[in-house]
Design a protein around this motif. Structure first.
Motif, PDB file in Angstrom:
ATOM      1  N   PRO A  53       5.888  10.773   2.627  1.00  0.00           N
ATOM      2  CA  PRO A  53       6.969   9.894   2.180  1.00  0.00           C
ATOM      3  C   PRO A  53       6.558   8.426   2.043  1.00  0.00           C
ATOM      4  CG  PRO A  53       7.726  11.324   3.951  1.00  0.00           C
ATOM      5  CD  PRO A  53       6.240  11.504   3.841  1.00  0.00           C
ATOM      6  N   VAL A  54       5.771   7.923   2.960  1.00  0.00           N
ATOM      7  CA  VAL A  54       5.365   6.518   2.896  1.00  0.00           C
ATOM      8  C   VAL A  54       4.446   6.288   1.699  1.00  0.00           C
ATOM      9  CG1 VAL A  54       4.143   4.656   4.100  1.00  0.00           C
ATOM     10  CG2 VAL A  54       5.718   6.134   5.357  1.00  0.00           C
ATOM     11  N   SER A  55       3.603   7.240   1.397  1.00  0.00           N
ATOM     12  CA  SER A  55       2.734   7.113   0.222  1.00  0.00           C
ATOM     13  C   SER A  55       3.544   7.152  -1.067  1.00  0.00           C
ATOM     14  CB  SER A  55       1.676   8.215   0.211  1.00  0.00           C
ATOM     15  OG  SER A  55       0.794   8.049   1.302  1.00  0.00           O
ATOM     16  N   ILE A  56       4.587   7.964  -1.092  1.00  0.00           N
ATOM     17  CA  ILE A  56       5.466   8.019  -2.260  1.00  0.00           C
ATOM     18  C   ILE A  56       6.113   6.652  -2.468  1.00  0.00           C
ATOM     19  CG2 ILE A  56       7.580   9.058  -3.199  1.00  0.00           C
ATOM     20  CD1 ILE A  56       6.708  11.646  -1.608  1.00  0.00           C
ATOM     21  N   TRP A  57       6.598   6.057  -1.393  1.00  0.00           N
ATOM     22  CA  TRP A  57       7.186   4.713  -1.459  1.00  0.00           C
ATOM     23  C   TRP A  57       6.139   3.693  -1.927  1.00  0.00           C
ATOM     24  CZ3 TRP A  57       5.737   0.993   2.452  1.00  0.00           C
ATOM     25  CH2 TRP A  57       6.330  -0.253   2.275  1.00  0.00           C
ATOM     26  N   HIS A  58       4.949   3.788  -1.363  1.00  0.00           N
ATOM     27  CA  HIS A  58       3.875   2.851  -1.706  1.00  0.00           C
ATOM     28  C   HIS A  58       3.511   2.957  -3.190  1.00  0.00           C
ATOM     29  CE1 HIS A  58       0.646   0.148  -0.543  1.00  0.00           C
ATOM     30  NE2 HIS A  58      -0.223   0.930  -1.157  1.00  0.00           N
ATOM     31  N   LEU A  59       3.414   4.177  -3.705  1.00  0.00           N
ATOM     32  CA  LEU A  59       3.105   4.371  -5.118  1.00  0.00           C
ATOM     33  C   LEU A  59       4.219   3.794  -5.997  1.00  0.00           C
ATOM     34  CD1 LEU A  59       1.135   5.484  -7.223  1.00  0.00           C
ATOM     35  CD2 LEU A  59       2.332   7.686  -7.042  1.00  0.00           C
ATOM     36  N   GLY A  60       5.452   3.928  -5.551  1.00  0.00           N
ATOM     37  CA  GLY A  60       6.557   3.309  -6.270  1.00  0.00           C
ATOM     38  C   GLY A  60       6.366   1.812  -6.415  1.00  0.00           C
ATOM     39  N   GLY A  61       5.902   1.176  -5.358  1.00  0.00           N
ATOM     40  CA  GLY A  61       5.644  -0.255  -5.413  1.00  0.00           C
ATOM     41  C   GLY A  61       4.549  -0.611  -6.392  1.00  0.00           C
ATOM     42  N   LYS A  62       3.552   0.229  -6.488  1.00  0.00           N
ATOM     43  CA  LYS A  62       2.461  -0.022  -7.432  1.00  0.00           C
ATOM     44  C   LYS A  62       2.949   0.098  -8.875  1.00  0.00           C
ATOM     45  CE  LYS A  62       0.293  -0.945  -3.987  1.00  0.00           C
ATOM     46  NZ  LYS A  62       0.350  -2.368  -3.652  1.00  0.00           N
ATOM     47  N   TYR A  63       3.849   1.064  -9.126  1.00  0.00           N
ATOM     48  CA  TYR A  63       4.424   1.174 -10.470  1.00  0.00           C
ATOM     49  C   TYR A  63       5.357  -0.006 -10.750  1.00  0.00           C
ATOM     50  CZ  TYR A  63       2.739   5.720 -11.990  1.00  0.00           C
ATOM     51  OH  TYR A  63       1.950   6.754 -12.431  1.00  0.00           O
ATOM     52  N   GLN A  64       6.127  -0.434  -9.755  1.00  0.00           N
ATOM     53  CA  GLN A  64       7.052  -1.544  -9.960  1.00  0.00           C
ATOM     54  C   GLN A  64       6.307  -2.814 -10.344  1.00  0.00           C
ATOM     55  OE1 GLN A  64       9.486  -2.505  -6.554  1.00  0.00           O
ATOM     56  NE2 GLN A  64      10.628  -4.068  -7.671  1.00  0.00           N
ATOM     57  N   LEU A  65       5.149  -3.026  -9.735  1.00  0.00           N
ATOM     58  CA  LEU A  65       4.391  -4.251  -9.972  1.00  0.00           C
ATOM     59  C   LEU A  65       3.275  -4.089 -11.000  1.00  0.00           C
ATOM     60  CD1 LEU A  65       4.123  -5.369  -6.249  1.00  0.00           C
ATOM     61  CD2 LEU A  65       5.724  -6.206  -7.985  1.00  0.00           C
ATOM     62  N   GLY A  66       2.986  -2.856 -11.396  1.00  0.00           N
ATOM     63  CA  GLY A  66       1.902  -2.620 -12.346  1.00  0.00           C
ATOM     64  C   GLY A  66       0.534  -2.873 -11.739  1.00  0.00           C
ATOM     65  N   GLN A  67       0.307  -2.357 -10.547  1.00  0.00           N
ATOM     66  CA  GLN A  67      -0.962  -2.578  -9.849  1.00  0.00           C
ATOM     67  C   GLN A  67      -1.848  -1.335  -9.891  1.00  0.00           C
ATOM     68  OE1 GLN A  67       0.617  -3.712  -6.005  1.00  0.00           O
ATOM     69  NE2 GLN A  67       0.270  -5.870  -6.445  1.00  0.00           N
ATOM     70  N   TYR A  68      -3.092  -1.505  -9.490  1.00  0.00           N
ATOM     71  CA  TYR A  68      -4.091  -0.424  -9.415  1.00  0.00           C
ATOM     72  C   TYR A  68      -4.332   0.211 -10.783  1.00  0.00           C
ATOM     73  CZ  TYR A  68      -3.657  -0.531  -4.275  1.00  0.00           C
ATOM     74  OH  TYR A  68      -3.639  -0.901  -2.962  1.00  0.00           O
ATOM     75  N   GLY A  69      -4.187  -0.554 -11.833  1.00  0.00           N
ATOM     76  CA  GLY A  69      -4.421  -0.035 -13.171  1.00  0.00           C
ATOM     77  C   GLY A  69      -3.241   0.724 -13.757  1.00  0.00           C
ATOM     78  N   LEU A  70      -2.148   0.809 -13.024  1.00  0.00           N
ATOM     79  CA  LEU A  70      -0.952   1.470 -13.534  1.00  0.00           C
ATOM     80  C   LEU A  70      -0.164   0.479 -14.382  1.00  0.00           C
ATOM     81  CD1 LEU A  70       0.237   3.165 -10.233  1.00  0.00           C
ATOM     82  CD2 LEU A  70      -0.839   4.301 -12.176  1.00  0.00           C
ATOM     83  N   GLY A  71       0.404   0.952 -15.470  1.00  0.00           N
ATOM     84  CA  GLY A  71       1.287   0.093 -16.251  1.00  0.00           C
ATOM     85  C   GLY A  71       2.578  -0.133 -15.486  1.00  0.00           C
ATOM     86  N   LYS A  72       3.168  -1.294 -15.651  1.00  0.00           N
ATOM     87  CA  LYS A  72       4.440  -1.576 -14.990  1.00  0.00           C
ATOM     88  C   LYS A  72       5.487  -0.613 -15.538  1.00  0.00           C
ATOM     89  CE  LYS A  72       7.767  -5.178 -13.998  1.00  0.00           C
ATOM     90  NZ  LYS A  72       8.162  -6.565 -14.176  1.00  0.00           N
ATOM     91  N   ASP A  73       6.123   0.135 -14.632  1.00  0.00           N
ATOM     92  CA  ASP A  73       7.107   1.145 -15.015  1.00  0.00           C
ATOM     93  C   ASP A  73       8.180   1.200 -13.937  1.00  0.00           C
ATOM     94  OD1 ASP A  73       8.569   3.400 -15.726  1.00  0.00           O
ATOM     95  OD2 ASP A  73       6.799   4.624 -16.151  1.00  0.00           O
ATOM     96  N   VAL A  74       9.204   0.380 -14.110  1.00  0.00           N
ATOM     97  CA  VAL A  74      10.245   0.273 -13.091  1.00  0.00           C
ATOM     98  C   VAL A  74      11.025   1.583 -12.956  1.00  0.00           C
ATOM     99  CG1 VAL A  74      12.347  -0.949 -12.395  1.00  0.00           C
ATOM    100  CG2 VAL A  74      10.406  -2.225 -13.309  1.00  0.00           C
ATOM    101  N   MET A  75      11.237   2.282 -14.050  1.00  0.00           N
ATOM    102  CA  MET A  75      11.964   3.555 -13.964  1.00  0.00           C
ATOM    103  C   MET A  75      11.190   4.579 -13.135  1.00  0.00           C
ATOM    104  SD  MET A  75      14.771   2.809 -15.235  1.00  0.00           S
ATOM    105  CE  MET A  75      15.470   4.410 -14.959  1.00  0.00           C
ATOM    106  N   ARG A  76       9.882   4.626 -13.306  1.00  0.00           N
ATOM    107  CA  ARG A  76       9.059   5.525 -12.477  1.00  0.00           C
ATOM    108  C   ARG A  76       9.106   5.079 -11.027  1.00  0.00           C
ATOM    109  NH1 ARG A  76       7.632  10.082 -10.672  1.00  0.00           N
ATOM    110  NH2 ARG A  76       5.455  10.341 -10.107  1.00  0.00           N
TER     111      ARG A  76
END
Length: 100
Positions: free
Chosen positions: A32-55
């Motif tokens: 669960p904590v990793s799921i939350w953490h990945l959400g933050g990376k999508y929200q901010l567009g970090q680690y090479g992920l495109g910013k995707d607030v819906m994701r």
């Protein structure tokens, strides 16, 4: 060493693709904590992920269902600001109440 993962003793990773791969592995395991953490990376567009607030919202909601209060807080902030999602103050307050 001192900076190794305290849980699995994996050495600290140095680049975004390694970090993202390890994070995704934990997400796939249902952490669960990793799921939350990945959400933050999508929200901010970090680690090479495109910013995707819906994701990010999807991941935060999943983490919140699994009991991560920080995910409720993040959802509250997203719905309060209404950036890339429809502003919903009542939904924001509900999430913040659960997070409190």
């Amino acid at each position: 060493g001192m900076l190794d993962c305290p849980f699995c003793r994996t050495p600290t990773l140095s680049n975004d693709s390694q970090i993202l791969a390890m994070l995704q592995k934990r997400v796939n395991a249902g952490d669960p904590v990793s799921i939350w953490h990945l959400g933050g990376k999508y929200q901010l567009g970090q680690y090479g992920l495109g910013k995707d607030v819906m994701r990010a919202v999807e991941l935060y909601e999943h983490a919140a269902e699994l009991g991560v209060k920080e995910a409720h807080f993040c959802l509250g902030c997203i719905f309060d600001k209404g950036v890339d999602v429809e502003k919903d103050t009542s939904k924001a307050i509900r999430h913040w109440e659960v997070a409190a």
